[in-house]
Enzyme design. Structure first.
Site, mmCIF file in Angstrom:
data_model
loop_
_atom_site.group_PDB
_atom_site.id
_atom_site.type_symbol
_atom_site.label_atom_id
_atom_site.label_comp_id
_atom_site.label_asym_id
_atom_site.label_seq_id
_atom_site.Cartn_x
_atom_site.Cartn_y
_atom_site.Cartn_z
ATOM 1 C CG ASP A 1 22.378 30.271 -4.405
ATOM 2 O OD1 ASP A 1 22.315 29.765 -3.307
ATOM 3 O OD2 ASP A 1 23.390 31.060 -4.828
HETATM 4 C C1 GLC Z 1 25.815 32.570 -2.735
HETATM 5 C C2 GLC Z 1 24.535 32.283 -1.854
HETATM 6 C C3 GLC Z 1 23.309 32.922 -1.900
HETATM 7 C C4 GLC Z 1 23.725 34.390 -2.401
HETATM 8 C C5 GLC Z 1 24.061 34.301 -3.697
HETATM 9 C C6 GLC Z 1 24.574 35.793 -4.276
HETATM 10 O O1 GLC Z 1 26.485 31.545 -3.242
HETATM 11 O O2 GLC Z 1 24.333 30.745 -1.878
HETATM 12 O O3 GLC Z 1 22.574 32.882 -0.809
HETATM 13 O O4 GLC Z 1 22.558 35.053 -2.239
HETATM 14 O O5 GLC Z 1 25.338 33.138 -3.934
HETATM 15 O O6 GLC Z 1 25.716 35.970 -3.404
#
Ligand code: GLC
Length: 739
Positions: A282
């Protein structure tokens, strides 16, 4: 002579390309891997956000472009549109080995056409509708150069204080698993590489929805049994549906950051489940091991992450900065790097990007798909089936055509941007239909629609009450549109107070004092707490956030042009004090016999145990009768499936859809079992007076529970089978024995 030479070269190149394209992907990956330097391999594990790339010139933009041109980037997120994806892909193809980039984006509930938020769609219990929604989102995203969406989010959530409950399928493992499968198939279609489909990304692995106290990014602590039985099955369902990628999560699980958890990523996902795709971290979750106190520095974080099976680094730059040094220092075996690179290159080959790096970036297709008018009609249909009718005293609804004056009151009555809530990546909010516009279209000029805001969404100003009350006094019926702001759910949106913000409940009481009939339409991305409205409104409709077609969908429901069929995918508590509150609870050794029986019972002194509204609850304008439950046997052998049938009849005046629910209870087991568990459902459409014999086959596997050290087991003994119209409205039941 030259012409013949040129023709020969062209034919040879075509033959080589064709033969390359016909070679099995594994061979193509292996031969490319052999050509790559360690730096170029690490480049494939690096993902950047493209926010700065598509803006005006900046140092950051130049650095990003240089990294891309030198093969130091494998994927981008937040770059969209054919123009920008073509430009940036062209930069990647200037690298020595011309490895194309993957373009990814959070297409969570629609791309250009905004669909209901996932929790709303879950309330439809309609897997076909949910699959259609994901397919349209994929079609529009893929036409805009996107290869990969960061969805479906499959985190089970039992705590509405957690703002990301909006992004998932609610509290139940069985429903959540069915929806995970529907969404993966909707996004990915039959085979990766089609230009109306994108790679899915199952997130957030794992158990992110169990953050302590519903506070986002908080730790998660749970037993192995709870993890495997409640939180992991939707991930496994998504994997079994062919999910191309996974994303890990920000939380720790029992003290270990998920990004550093080889238990989750290697033992379970890539080991026991034999997952062959790749895992993306993430955003910055590798770097976050340092503030967690798990890694001393970025180098350690990079080491722990690659060892644990995190293949791609989203925006930490940990792999780009640290991995080469770790390999050269002998702290990371280059075999791990090769494995991660293989997984990523395999997906790029499966998408066909090596054969045509621009295949998803076609200007004509982008224009044609974005103009497709059929998408709005599908969004309206999905939105309607996501609406839940919570209350309808004296048949207040549907609003009969004889009504002459409707007073529309409330801060969300004309809302547009709010209807898209968060995680909208393209939405031109002007294309959103507000409730006001939807009712106007539906009722005007036959009925007069008047409007007063009454109050703001989230402040203490009550100066608008007077005009709202006056308007209500002159109307035949009042429709109030209340709720949260659209940006009050999503990431980093936890709340300790789930009541309607601002003075909305006071506005409701002021309008109620007029004595007029009031229909309340509630909009939010989570269960809210609204006890006075629940008691005093004549009718209540929960619309969640329905997206672009919200206004039309609400008008279709209030008018009776569509008979509401939604059922709650999550429990609605009476107070925050009851949380976590869910339907599949354990009975305890001191269960209450009835509400109020609190003498040395598992109960509160100041509140009933029961929720305001139960999981699986939702009314209709018609009524349904359940009868004649039959089972294939009362004595089931181990491994034998159980066939169940019953008669469902529409006993009302409207055609309607009923979501019939099958629950079981394992009465006695070596690990205590919940009082009920959902193990089947079906959404059935019946005309007035029509009856249908409904059949379920309950697989033997659905009687199993997870036992640490033994895995999934079934134990002989008595089971109760229940058929319900809600988890707290069991209409038929019978016991059977498993031998
Ligand atoms: C965010 C979220 C995730 C998302 C990623 C890209 O922090 O936790 O769900 O897909 O970053 O935006």
């Amino acid at each position: 002579m030259r012409g013949k030479q040129l023709l020969f070269c062209l034919l040879t190149m075509a033959a080589l390309t064709a033969s390359a394209q016909n070679k099995p992907i594994k061979k193509r990956v292996d031969s490319l891997l052999k050509l790559m330097t360690l730096k170029e391999k690490i480049g494939q594990l690096n993902q950047y956000s493209g926010r700065e790339l598509t803006g005006p010139a900046s140092n950051r933009k130049n650095n990003l472009l240089n990294d891309i041109r030198s093969g130091m980037v494998g994927s981008m997120l937040n770059v969209k549109g054919v123009k920008d994806t073509r430009e940036i892909q062209a930069a990647a193809l200037q690298s020595r080995l011309k490895i194309p980039l993957l373009f990814s984006l959070d297409v969570i509930h629609g791309y250009k056409t905004v669909f209901p938020v996932p929790l709303a769609e879950a309330a439809s219990w309609d897997m076909e509708a949910i699959g259609q929604s994901a397919h349209i989102a994929a079609k529009e995203a893929a036409a805009s150069g996107i290869h990969w969406t960061f969805a479906p989010m499959v985190d089970i959530a039992r705590d509405p204080r957690w703002g990301r409950i909006m992004e998932g399928a609610g509290e139940d493992t069985y429903l959540g698993s069915a929806i995970a499968k529907a969404r993966v198939l909707g996004f990915q279609g039959k085979k990766l590489g089609a230009t109306d489909a994108v790679m899915a990304c199952v997130k957030h692995f794992a158990a992110y929805g169990a953050a302590v106290a519903g506070r986002d990014y908080n730790p998660v602590d749970m037993s192995e049994q709870m993890l495997h039985e409640v939180y992991l099955p939707p991930f496994k369902a998504a994997l079994d549906a062919g999910a191309a990628t996974f994303m890990n999560s920000f939380n720790t699980l029992n003290g270990v950051p998920a990004t550093a958890s080889s238990y989750l990523q290697r033992d379970i996902l890539k080991g026991a489940w034999k997952y062959s795709g790749f895992v993306v971290s993430d955003w910055g979750s590798i770097r976050e091991m340092v503030p967690w106190g798990y890694a001393q520095n970025l180098s350690e974080a990079a080491q722990y992450a690659i060892l644990a099976g995190s293949d791609m680094d989203m925006e930490s730059e940990a792999y780009k900065k640290e991995l080469e040094k770790l390999v050269l220092a002998g702290k990371v075996n280059s075999v791990l790097i090769d494995d991660a690179v293989r997984r990523i290159l395999t997906k790029k080959f499966e998408l066909g990007l090596f054969d045509d790096p621009y295949k998803f970036s076609d200007f004509q297709r982008e224009e044609r798909v974005m103009q497709d008018k059929s998408h709005a009609a599908i969004a309206r249909s999905v939105a309607r089936s996501s609406v839940v009718l919570l209350k309808n005293e004296l048949n207040t609804l549907p609003l009969k055509t004889g009504i002459k004056k409707i007073a529309l009151i409330g801060p969300l009555a004309t809302a547009k941007t709010d209807l898209a809530s968060t995680w909208t990546v393209y939405a031109d909010t002007l294309s959103m239909t507000s409730v006001y516009e939807g009712l106007k279209e539906k009722y005007s000029p036959v009925a007069e629609l008047t409007y007063a805001k009454g109050c703001n969404l989230n402040d203490q100003d009550t100066t608008g009450f007077k005009s709202a009350v006056e308007l209500a006094g002159k109307a035949d019926v009042v429709v109030m549109v209340l709720g949260e702001a659209g940006d009050m759910t999503g990431e980093a949106k936890s709340r300790t107070d789930l009541s309607l913000p601002g003075r909305q409940e006071a506005l409701f009481r002021a309008v109620k004092a007029t004595g007029k009939k009031i229909v309340v339409v509630l909009m939010a991305g989570r269960p809210l707490i609204f006890n006075s409205i629940a008691q005093q409104a004549d009718a209540i409709v929960y619309a969640f956030w329905l997206g672009a077609e919200a206004g039309h969908a609400v008008a279709d429901v209030l008018s009776g042009d569509y008979n509401p069929s939604g059922k709650l995918p999550v429990t609605f508590p009476r107070s925050v004090g009851q949380i976590p509150l869910f339907y599949n609870y354990l009975n305890t050794g001191r269960p209450i016999s009835k509400e109020g029986d609190i003498h040395y019972r598992s109960a509160y002194m100041d509140s009933p145990n029961s929720p305001r509204y139960a999981f699986g609850y939702g009314l209709s304008y018609t009524s349904f009768d359940y009868s004649n439950l039959k089972m294939s046997t009362d004595f089931l052998k181990k491994g034998q499936d159980l066939t169940v049938s019953f008669t469902l009849k529409n006993t009302g005046e409207y055609t309607g859809e009923e979501v019939v629910q099958l629950y079981i209870q394992d009465k006695v087991a070596s690990i205590v079992r919940p009082v009920k568990e959902l193990k089947g459902f079906e959404k059935i459409n019946l005309k007035p007076g029509e009856r249908k014999i409904v059949k379920f086959v309950l697989p033997a596997s659905q009687l199993a529970f997870y036992k640490p050290g033994a895995g999934w087991v079934t134990e002989a003994g008595a089971f109760k089978l229940m058929i319900g119209s809600a988890s707290d409205q069991i209409r038929l039941e019978q016991t059977f024995n498993l031998n």
